[in-house]
Design an enzyme around this catalytic site. Structure first.
Site, PDB file in Angstrom:
ATOM      1  N   LYS A 126     -59.776  51.958  43.603  1.00  0.00           N
ATOM      2  CA  LYS A 126     -59.650  50.975  44.679  1.00  0.00           C
ATOM      3  C   LYS A 126     -58.169  50.799  44.968  1.00  0.00           C
ATOM      4  O   LYS A 126     -57.308  51.053  44.111  1.00  0.00           O
ATOM      5  CB  LYS A 126     -60.269  49.628  44.286  1.00  0.00           C
ATOM      6  CG  LYS A 126     -60.715  48.792  45.468  1.00  0.00           C
ATOM      7  CD  LYS A 126     -61.993  49.319  46.102  1.00  0.00           C
ATOM      8  CE  LYS A 126     -62.467  48.408  47.240  1.00  0.00           C
ATOM      9  NZ  LYS A 126     -63.748  48.883  47.808  1.00  0.00           N
ATOM     10  N   ASP A 166     -62.067  49.056  53.752  1.00  0.00           N
ATOM     11  CA  ASP A 166     -62.628  47.866  53.102  1.00  0.00           C
ATOM     12  C   ASP A 166     -62.221  46.701  53.994  1.00  0.00           C
ATOM     13  O   ASP A 166     -61.920  46.898  55.182  1.00  0.00           O
ATOM     14  CB  ASP A 166     -62.090  47.731  51.660  1.00  0.00           C
ATOM     15  CG  ASP A 166     -62.868  46.718  50.825  1.00  0.00           C
ATOM     16  OD1 ASP A 166     -63.906  47.088  50.270  1.00  0.00           O
ATOM     17  OD2 ASP A 166     -62.435  45.554  50.743  1.00  0.00           O
TER      18      ASP A 166
END
Length: 445
Positions: A126, A166
């Site tokens: 991430k 995201d």
């Protein structure tokens, strides 16, 4: 915390003392997988869990850029590459003021198991920045993305690390990021970024996938009890990409989604959320959710509140981490909620999860319920590698099949370890087993 994993958690707390979100994610997983550790002493001997909670690589960097007034701004960038044992690192980039090391580590850790559950040979990572794209011009966002990629590019590649979008990173940002990667590497490496525009290497259904997947997972859970989404009232939080397409798919499957929200409050529309209006307001005009109620006679806006006080049959939290607490859970339970399918990453607090499970509410954790986004990203990688394009219908069917497989894997793992119906335990165990066996096979690295 079970004794078989308590020492590992103590180490995480000591090494990451100011990272509550990361500790929360690790605690949940360790608690779930303790029975697996007890059955597999070989995992203990090879230090699988100790290695798994420590990222393979943590990258932090400065992101300097110049705003439209000529002022130099400086943000912080992150990429946490947690596990590549199943394939190249895979996980989104988040641009939001709340981004910090703890949040990126928790998201990356969750991504390990989510990606493993898809069965598509992708690792967990991430990244992101504390940059806030809200209120910034396209030119400012472009300059920020270019500066961000000027550092990050050296850690990426289609066989190394494949980011996606995201919160705060949509089609516009992905375009700028990919363009800069292409310029600085002198390679048109389509498979190193997913969520691209369909016209230049993107996949059908990728935009819709996370929201669609959360609804499909709710459908799978209900089917176990002989129920369907038909005629059910659905409460959704958020009004971004995940929320919009969860609302859209719920409509298509015969449900009635009645809420949407943003940081200013929520709207409730007993006639059903108008998806076209919501998209116009959030994707085109980029205005607050209150404007929805101003233009829709059947809706009302509730300022400074969350939508969980509205009575619904199905809840799909799709905004951000820890947005639904124990009080919210009890309000939903009192309102007759039957199932919760997490569209966001860890949106329910541990107290909320416990309340749902104690009340017999079906609960689909994010690592299983919102895996549709990364699953379709992997499909995009496959199409890029083979220079193919699949139709929308074909891609949606592949997504639906993957979600059904994830549901089956989580359901079966929970049954196998004596926790029937507990999708939290089941998803953690099913994902962990796939990663752990691969780690064992590949040695201590």
């Amino acid at each position: 915390m079970p004794s078989s994993v308590s020492a590992v958690f103590d180490t995480v707390q000591a090494r990451s003392p100011h990272e509550p979100e990361f500790q929360q994610a690790v605690h949940e997983v360790l608690h779930s997988i303790a029975p697996v550790i007890n059955r597999h002493p070989e995992f203990v001997a090879s230090g699988v869990v100790e290695r798994l909670v420590e990222p393979e690589r943590q990258i932090m960097f400065r992101v300097p850029w110049v705003d439209d007034s000529g002022t130099v701004q400086v943000n912080r960038g992150y990429r946490i590459q947690f596990s590549s044992v199943l394939g190249p690192y895979k996980g989104g980039l988040r641009f939001h003021p709340s981004v910090n090391l703890s949040i990126i580590k928790f998201l990356g850790f969750e991504q390990i198991f989510k990606n493993a559950l898809t069965g598509q040979g992708i690792g967990g990572a991430k990244g992101g920045s504390d940059f806030d794209p809200h209120g910034r011009s396209d030119a400012e966002i472009m300059r920020f993305c270019q500066s961000f990629m000027n550092e990050l590019y050296r850690h990426l590649g289609e066989h190394t690390d494949v980011p996606a979008g995201d919160i705060g990173v949509g089609a516009r940002e992905i375009g700028y990021l990919f363009g800069q990667y292409r310029k600085v590497t002198n390679r048109h490496e389509s498979g190193m970024f997913t969520g691209k525009g369909v016209q230049w290497g993107g996949a059908e259904v990728r935009t819709e996938a996370t929201g669609y997947g959360a609804v499909f997972f709710a459908e799978e859970m209900l089917a176990v009890r002989g129920e369907s989404l038909e005629g059910k009232r659905v409460g959704v939080s958020g009004s971004g990409n995940v929320a919009i397409y969860a609302i859209a798919k719920a409509h298509q499957l015969g449900a009635l989604p009645v809420t949407a929200s943003d940081s200013s409050g929520y709207v409730v529309d007993d006639a059903g959320i108008d998806v076209d209006l919501l998209r116009q307001l959030k994707e085109v005009e980029r205005v607050r959710i209150a404007e929805y109620a101003a233009r829709r006679p059947s809706a009302r806006f509730v300022e400074g509140a969350r939508p969980w006080e509205v009575a619904v049959d199905i809840a799909i939290p799709s905004a951000t981490q820890n947005e639904l607490d124990e009080d919210d859970a009890r309000a939903l339970i009192a309102g007759g909620v039957r199932a919760v399918s997490e569209g966001a990453n860890m949106p329910s607090t541990p107290g909320a999860v416990a309340a749902f499970q104690q009340a017999g509410v079906l609960f689909g954790p994010g690592k299983a319920a919102n895996a549709g986004g990364v699953a379709t990203s992997a499909l995009e990688m496959s199409q890029n590698a083979s220079r193919q394009r699949w139709s929308f219908d074909d891609s949606e069917q592949k997504l639906r099949d993957i979600i059904a497989d994830i549901h089956h894997a989580a359901f079966e793992a929970a049954e196998r370890y004596g926790h029937g119906g507990d999708y939290v335990v089941g998803a953690n165990i099913a994902g962990f087993e796939r990663v752990a066996h691969a780690m064992l096979a590949q040695g201590v690295i």
